[in-house]
Each structure stands twice: as C-alpha cells, then as structure tokens.
Design a protein around this motif. Structure first.
Motif, short mmCIF file in Angstrom:
data_model
loop_
_atom_site.label_atom_id
_atom_site.label_comp_id
_atom_site.label_asym_id
_atom_site.label_seq_id
_atom_site.Cartn_x
_atom_site.Cartn_y
_atom_site.Cartn_z
N HIS A 16 0.83 -1.19 0.00
CA HIS A 16 0.00 0.00 0.00
C HIS A 16 0.88 1.26 0.00
CE1 HIS A 16 -2.66 -3.15 1.54
NE2 HIS A 16 -3.65 -2.44 1.09
N GLY A 17 0.58 2.17 -0.91
CA GLY A 17 1.30 3.43 -0.94
C GLY A 17 2.70 3.28 -1.50
N ASP A 18 3.57 4.22 -1.09
CA ASP A 18 4.93 4.27 -1.63
C ASP A 18 5.96 3.95 -0.54
OD1 ASP A 18 4.55 6.51 -0.12
OD2 ASP A 18 5.44 7.91 -1.57
N ALA A 19 5.60 3.07 0.38
CA ALA A 19 6.50 2.76 1.51
C ALA A 19 7.82 2.18 1.03
CB ALA A 19 5.81 1.77 2.46
N VAL A 20 7.80 1.29 0.03
CA VAL A 20 9.04 0.67 -0.44
C VAL A 20 9.90 1.69 -1.16
CG1 VAL A 20 10.00 -1.09 -1.96
CG2 VAL A 20 8.00 -1.62 -0.57
N ALA A 21 9.29 2.56 -1.96
CA ALA A 21 10.05 3.60 -2.66
C ALA A 21 10.75 4.51 -1.65
CB ALA A 21 9.13 4.41 -3.56
N ARG A 22 10.04 4.87 -0.58
CA ARG A 22 10.66 5.73 0.44
C ARG A 22 11.79 5.00 1.15
NH1 ARG A 22 5.30 6.81 1.88
NH2 ARG A 22 5.59 5.78 3.89
N LEU A 23 11.61 3.69 1.38
CA LEU A 23 12.67 2.91 2.03
C LEU A 23 13.92 2.89 1.17
CD1 LEU A 23 13.64 0.95 4.24
CD2 LEU A 23 12.58 -0.91 2.93
N MET A 24 13.77 2.66 -0.13
CA MET A 24 14.92 2.64 -1.03
C MET A 24 15.60 4.01 -1.08
SD MET A 24 15.09 -0.50 -2.05
CE MET A 24 14.31 -1.11 -0.56
N GLU A 25 14.80 5.07 -1.16
CA GLU A 25 15.37 6.41 -1.21
C GLU A 25 16.13 6.75 0.06
OE1 GLU A 25 12.10 8.98 -1.98
OE2 GLU A 25 11.82 8.28 -4.05
N SER A 26 15.70 6.19 1.19
CA SER A 26 16.37 6.48 2.46
C SER A 26 17.79 5.93 2.49
CB SER A 26 15.57 5.90 3.63
OG SER A 26 15.67 4.48 3.66
N THR A 27 18.13 5.03 1.58
CA THR A 27 19.49 4.48 1.53
C THR A 27 20.43 5.36 0.72
OG1 THR A 27 19.18 3.17 -0.50
CG2 THR A 27 18.49 2.16 1.59
N GLY A 28 19.87 6.42 0.09
CA GLY A 28 20.69 7.29 -0.74
C GLY A 28 20.72 6.88 -2.19
#
Length: 310
Positions: free
Chosen positions: A174-186
C-alpha cells in the motif's frame, strides 16, 4: 505460519529465471542462479534482498566469469532452515553447504551490505578461499554507540511479534512505503527494481526472514577477526550511502593486511543497482589484480599476522 513466496506464482517473471535451479542444503531448499562460463564468481545479496538485486550486474560479469548467486536463507525463494539460527555463523555454514552441493569453489566473491560480512566470515574461517573479495557498501562493523544494542534488540522484538511481518508486508502493498525505504538508503533505482522489492516485502515470510537475520546479527566477532583475513579485499563505497557510511570501509581497510577502498561518487547503498556498468568495471579491475595470486584451499583456515583493530 507466514506464507512464503511461491516460485510458480511470484517467480513467473523473475530476472534470469532460465538460470534458476533449486538446491537442497541444510535441511531446506535454496534458490540458486548460475550465469556465464569461466572461473566461478560468487555474489551474495544483503538483508531483505534476493538474487534480483544483481539482475543488471550479473549479465555484465557473466561475460568473463561463471556467476553464482543464491537467495540467502529465509530470503526470496530460499526456504527457512528450522534448525539453524540466521546468525552470521549460521549463514556462513549454509552458504558453504550450498557451494558443496554445487561442487563449486569460488575463485572470486563479492557481497553487498550484509552479504559482504558473510563472505568475510567464510574466508576468515577457511570456508572459501577466493583470490579476492569485493565488498559493495559492506555492513562490516557494529553500529556505533547505543545503536549497536538498539537496532538488533528492536529487530528481535519485531521478529518475536507475530503481527510485525504481516504489518510490514501490508505496508509494502500500500502506498509508496518501499520507494521511500529505497530512497532512504541514498539510492534511486528503477521502477522495475522497486517492483521486485515490493513483491518480496509483500511476503510476510520474507519480511520475517529479514527481521530474524537482523535480530541475530552480531558483527563484533567479525570486527575482532578482520585482521586475520588473508584474502585481498576491495571495498567499494557509494559516497551517498546513507545506510552504511563510507567511513566504515575506510576503517576496515586499516584493519586488513591487503585492502583498498574505491569510492563511487553520487551513488548510494544500492550502487550496484543504480550503476551496474560502473560497478562491473570496478569489480573486473579488482579481480584482475588477483590473477597471479595462489591461496590455500578452502577448509585449511587462514593464518595471517594480526594487525591492531581500529
């Protein structure tokens, strides 16, 4: 019981499906992929990932090497060994058993994040004897200060809560949780790459495997033993890595007898997914340095002069 990923359904369009096979080892089934020909090159992914992480890098390397990849225990399409703890030592033994079943002794090895830690543990303990190891943003040292106790403890609490894996997998759908997780790694990876992570993290069994690995992960022993590493080591770091600071690789390089650091400007923790061409070039150059090196066979155990820890 958490529903595992099913190969017939969830792996129907998995990267390099034609190169996949399943190997029985350690009381469970391991998903293995083998591409190319030449000297064997073992690739190990990091926590929460799978062979898909090397989907673009592996074909580039397969032009020169026989690339061997596997999903770590309880990750992706590999099963959960009920009688083994997902500790770094447990991973060492299980990966070694898979290699024994395949009758493959890696001439070279590379690991991303926690996968690099498994490879170094295997080399220090004489379970593999490659000519060189490449660490891709390797998670090789304990978290500093209070984080060393907080993160494994938090992962253990989440792992022991049977609702936690289901909650995380629900968020992944649901939502963009995975995209945000990947972005948090730089790192910024492709939409295709995100879709594979979303599929993995939508599985409670996969999430449970990642949490279990984090809960049982202890890098203090590896830190103490790093000066015993005999295998030459190339530490590749992305300058934008927000998960494992580049300083970790610099510290490790000072602790190992034969180590060098290669920085990749503008790339994050998933550098090998962001820029597989650049990472492949660095790896080929590193492996070329070990062409004339002769090492003892796996199982003999290293006996290198110790250096002071950093």
């Amino acid at each position: 019981m958490s529903r595992p990923l099913e190969w017939a359904r969830d792996g129907r369009d998995w990267p390099h499906r034609e190169a996949s096979r399943f190997v029985s080892a350690g009381g469970t089934s391991f998903h293995v992929q083998i591409l190319g020909a030449g000297e064997p090159l073992l690739l190990l992914h990091g926590t929460g990932a799978s062979t898909h992480s090397f989907r673009d890098l592996a074909p580039l390397l397969a032009a020169d090497y026989r690339v061997v990849m596997l999903d770590l225990p309880s990750h992706g399409f590999s099963g959960r060994p009920r009688w083994r703890q997902p500790s770094i030592a447990g991973m060492r033994d299980l990966v070694a058993e898979v290699l024994d079943q395949l009758e493959i002794a890696p001439a070279y090895a590379a690991g991303h994040s926690a996968g690099a830690a498994v490879l170094l543990r295997m080399a220090i303990d004489g379970r593999i004897a490659p000519k060189r190891i490449v660490s891709l943003n390797g998670a090789l040292l304990p978290f500093p200060g209070v984080a060393a106790h907080l993160f494994p403890g938090l992962a253990k609490l989440l792992f022991l809560n049977p609702l936690a894996p289901r909650f995380f997998s629900w968020r992944a759908r649901h939502g963009d949780a995975v995209a945000r997780l990947m972005e948090s790694t730089g790192s910024t990876i492709s939409r295709e790459g995100l879709a594979f992570y979303e599929r993995l993290l939508a599985s409670p069994a996969h999430v449970e495997g990642a949490l279990s690995m984090m809960a049982n992960w202890d890098l203090e022993g590896l830190r103490r033993d790093l000066p015993r590493l005999c295998v030459p080591l190339t530490l590749v770091t992305g300058t934008r890595d927000r998960a494992i600071p580049p300083e970790v690789s610099e510290r490790v390089a000072r602790m190992v007898a034969d180590a060098s650091v290669v920085s990749l400007p503008g790339l994050g923790h998933l550098a090998h997914e962001e820029a597989p061409d650049r990472v492949a070039d660095v790896m080929r150059e590193a492996f070329a340095q070990g062409l004339s090196r002769s090492l003892p066979a796996a199982g003999t155990g290293p006996d290198c002069a110790a250096r002071p820890s950093s």
